[in-house]
Design an enzyme around this catalytic site. Structure first.
Site, PDB file in Angstrom:
ATOM      1  N   LYS A  29      -8.983 -26.006 -25.152  1.00 44.73           N
ATOM      2  CA  LYS A  29     -10.419 -26.009 -25.451  1.00 44.73           C
ATOM      3  C   LYS A  29     -11.107 -25.567 -24.153  1.00 44.73           C
ATOM      4  CE  LYS A  29     -14.672 -27.219 -26.288  1.00 44.73           C
ATOM      5  NZ  LYS A  29     -15.158 -26.393 -25.151  1.00 44.73           N
ATOM      6  N   GLU A  35      -8.701 -34.935 -14.490  1.00 45.54           N
ATOM      7  CA  GLU A  35      -8.993 -34.371 -13.165  1.00 45.54           C
ATOM      8  C   GLU A  35     -10.484 -34.132 -13.105  1.00 45.54           C
ATOM      9  OE1 GLU A  35      -6.441 -31.094 -12.098  1.00 45.54           O
ATOM     10  OE2 GLU A  35      -4.910 -31.998 -13.365  1.00 45.54           O
ATOM     11  N   CYS A  81     -14.244 -28.284  -7.580  1.00 50.93           N
ATOM     12  CA  CYS A  81     -14.135 -29.747  -7.474  1.00 50.93           C
ATOM     13  C   CYS A  81     -13.744 -30.162  -6.069  1.00 50.93           C
ATOM     14  CB  CYS A  81     -13.077 -30.240  -8.457  1.00 50.93           C
ATOM     15  SG  CYS A  81     -11.483 -29.436  -8.228  1.00 50.93           S
ATOM     16  N   GLU A  88     -22.085 -35.342  -6.746  1.00 50.56           N
ATOM     17  CA  GLU A  88     -21.473 -34.010  -6.738  1.00 50.56           C
ATOM     18  C   GLU A  88     -22.547 -32.981  -7.078  1.00 50.56           C
ATOM     19  OE1 GLU A  88     -18.729 -32.920  -9.949  1.00 50.56           O
ATOM     20  OE2 GLU A  88     -17.386 -32.062  -8.446  1.00 50.56           O
TER      21      GLU A  88
END
Ligand code: NAD
Length: 510
Positions: A195, A270, A304, A403
């Site tokens: 996906k 993750e 990330c 973040e």
């Protein structure tokens, strides 16, 4: 002085690169492109804001059907029952197929994300090919164990494919990431459903076509494109899916973990990061400067693993910060397809607005913007932002705790390594970290003291596929890399064999 390179239109790029992006992107089911669905969304080239295609979301029930079909193919053994040597040979062909389409795959990803083409062409696509080669190579070493601790028994452990693996992928490194997960899922004989992110539907679909062209049965690998909370959620909840490898934001990861609990699936998550990058006075100054710039500005800072909290030992703070700002302000921004561009536009409007909002947030909380944050001169459209360097008020500031996922570096002076480690650990995240020093005891202290899944010593990003990769705390659960990814996609079974006929008590005879 930021120099801006104006972007070309999608039509000009398509002619120049000889790639036509389809008008409509649906899913890839049993090797067929399926373009009927329940909703559509627009794909916008982030450099010019042109809408160049639309994605079609597979309806929830159809997504669930794909999971059932993948489970049926697993049961039938179309792929699972092929000899390992054949699966390995096919994987080597997948790698060749990816490299054959290198320029096209790099083009599609740069168009979808705005991250510079050169980075996809030079690194991400070759990495995707390497991921398949790697899992083909190491597959020969997969083995069970034999235990003889129990008298009169041999205990054998077998590692069996789990069934249907679901890979839910983000937009920021479409092929480099999806290829690693698809390869880990398929090599042991599983069926795989991917996906992709709504922003990168075609790059992953083309990758899956390369996989099928190389010989993986089309019943064993499917791409379901669609909206995360609909098509994605239907797959997560499907009883036909046995394991999920999710790569994406921490909040989405929490939702997926909750939804997967309904059928108790194995999951690997993750997630996001806010990684510390510690620069000590014992470091090679130039190398630390180059590496720190790389670690926050490569991939538009939309990675990330960026080293976004840069902590610099106080005695070199002023010198390092001013050199860092000078270089950041000199980065070449603009056309993601221009050879010398280092920073492209951010991937989409709401993400761009969010990154830009951290300029005001920084100022409100008493941090100082040292450079960047505005629109580059000459950029009259596109989601461009001048790379930002801020001096953070302290480690509690939102620019140090949240973040941001863009070209945004927060600098802080630290007294010494001990304080650096303490601040590095004052975070909800724990994905990676960086330490720059030529002093071996400092390297060791940082390596053991920082609570993060990876500590990079005197290097920007470096991945060894055999080694674990993943996050502490809210950066994830489980590990990518050889042992962790194979563990996720396999079941472990124990077989116990008596070495001689056993004495059996005769129940029911007295
Ligand atoms: P996201 O969480 O918004 O989306 C990731 C994927 O999840 C997409 O495919 C999306 O469609 C899907 N999704 C969303 N809601 C869902 C639901 N309810 N059920 C099933 N699927 C759903 O993340 P993003 O914006 O695409 O990616 C950026 C994030 O990914 C950042 O936080 C970044 O740190 C993280 N990331 C982590 C790693 C890592 O290795 N730790 C690597 C790359 C990116």
């Amino acid at each position: 002085m930021v120099s801006f390179i104006p972007p070309r239109s999608v039509a000009e790029l398509e002619v120049q690169f000889g790639v036509r992006y389809p008008q409509t992107i649906g899913s890839l089911i049993n090797g067929d492109r399926v373009e009927d669905g329940e909703e559509t969304w627009s794909l916008q080239y982030p450099a010019t804001e042109e809408v160049f295609a639309s994605g079609v979301s597979l309806a929830k029930e159809k997504a669930a059907d794909v999971a059932e079909q993948a489970a049926a193919a697993f049961k039938a053994g179309d792929w699972r029952l092929k000899p390992l040597s054949e699966r390995q040979a096919i994987f080597y062909r997948v790698a060749d197929q990816i490299l054959k389409h290198k320029d096209e795959l790099a083009f599609i990803q740069a168009l979808e994300t705005g991250i510079p083409y050169k980075q996809f062409q030079g690194f991400h696509v070759p990495r995707a090919a390497e991921n398949f080669r790697f899992f083909a190579d190491v597959a020969s070493t997969f083995a069970g164990e034999t235990y003889q601790q129990m008298e009169r028994y041999l205990s054998l452990t077998l590692h069996e494919p789990i069934g249907v693996g679901l890979v839910v992928a983000p937009w920021n490194a479409p092929l480099a990431l999806a290829s690693m997960k698809i390869a880990a899922c398929l090599i042991t004989g599983n069926s795989c459903i991917v996906k992709p992110s709504e922003y990168t539907p075609y790059s992953v679909l083309r990758l899956a076509e390369c996989v099928i062209e190389a010989g993986v049965p089309s019943t064993a690998v499917h791409v379901v494109n669609g909206l995360g909370p609909k098509a994605g959620a239907a797959l997560v909840e499907s009883p036909s899916v046995d394991a999920i490898n999710f790569v994406g934001g921490t909040e989405t990861g929490k939702r997926i973990m909750a939804a997967a609990s309904g059928t108790l699936k194995k999951i690997g998550l993750e997630l996001g990061g806010k990684s510390a990058n510690i620069v000590l006075k014992s470091a090679d100054f130039e190398r630390a400067l180059d590496g720190s710039l790389m670690s926050i500005f490569a991939g538009n800072g939309e990675q990330c693993l960026v080293g976004s909290r840069i902590m610099i030992e106080r005695s070199i703070y002023e010198e390092f910060a001013s050199a860092f700002v000078e270089r950041a302000a000199n980065l070449k921004i603009g056309d993601p397809f221009a050879d010398d561009v280092e920073i492209g536009p951010l991937a989409f409007k709401s993400h761009y607005d969010r990154v830009c909002s951290y300029v005001g947030i920084a100022q409100e909380e008493g941090s100082e913007i040292l450079c960047g944050g505005g629109r580059p001169e000459g950029a009259d459209r596109g989601f461009f932002i001048e790379p930002v360097v801020a001096r953070a008020q302290n480690n509690d500031a939102r620019i140090c705790q949240e973040e941001i996922f863009g070209p945004y570096a927060s600098l802080m002076p630290i007294d010494d390594l001990d304080q650096g480690i303490e601040l590095a650990n004052q975070s909800d995240f724990g994905l990676v970290s960086y330490i720059w020093t030529d002093d071996v005891p400092s390297m060791m202290k940082a390596s053991t003291g920082i609570r993060a899944g990876t500590v990079w010593v005197n290097t920007p990003v470096a991945r060894d596929l055999r080694a674990h990769f993943g996050g502490y705390k809210q950066s994830g659960i489980g590990r990518d890399g050889l042992p962790g990814s194979i563990e996720l996609f396999t079941e472990q079974k124990t077989v116990m064999l008596p070495t001689n006929p056993l004495f059996m008590p005769k129940l029911g005879t007295s």
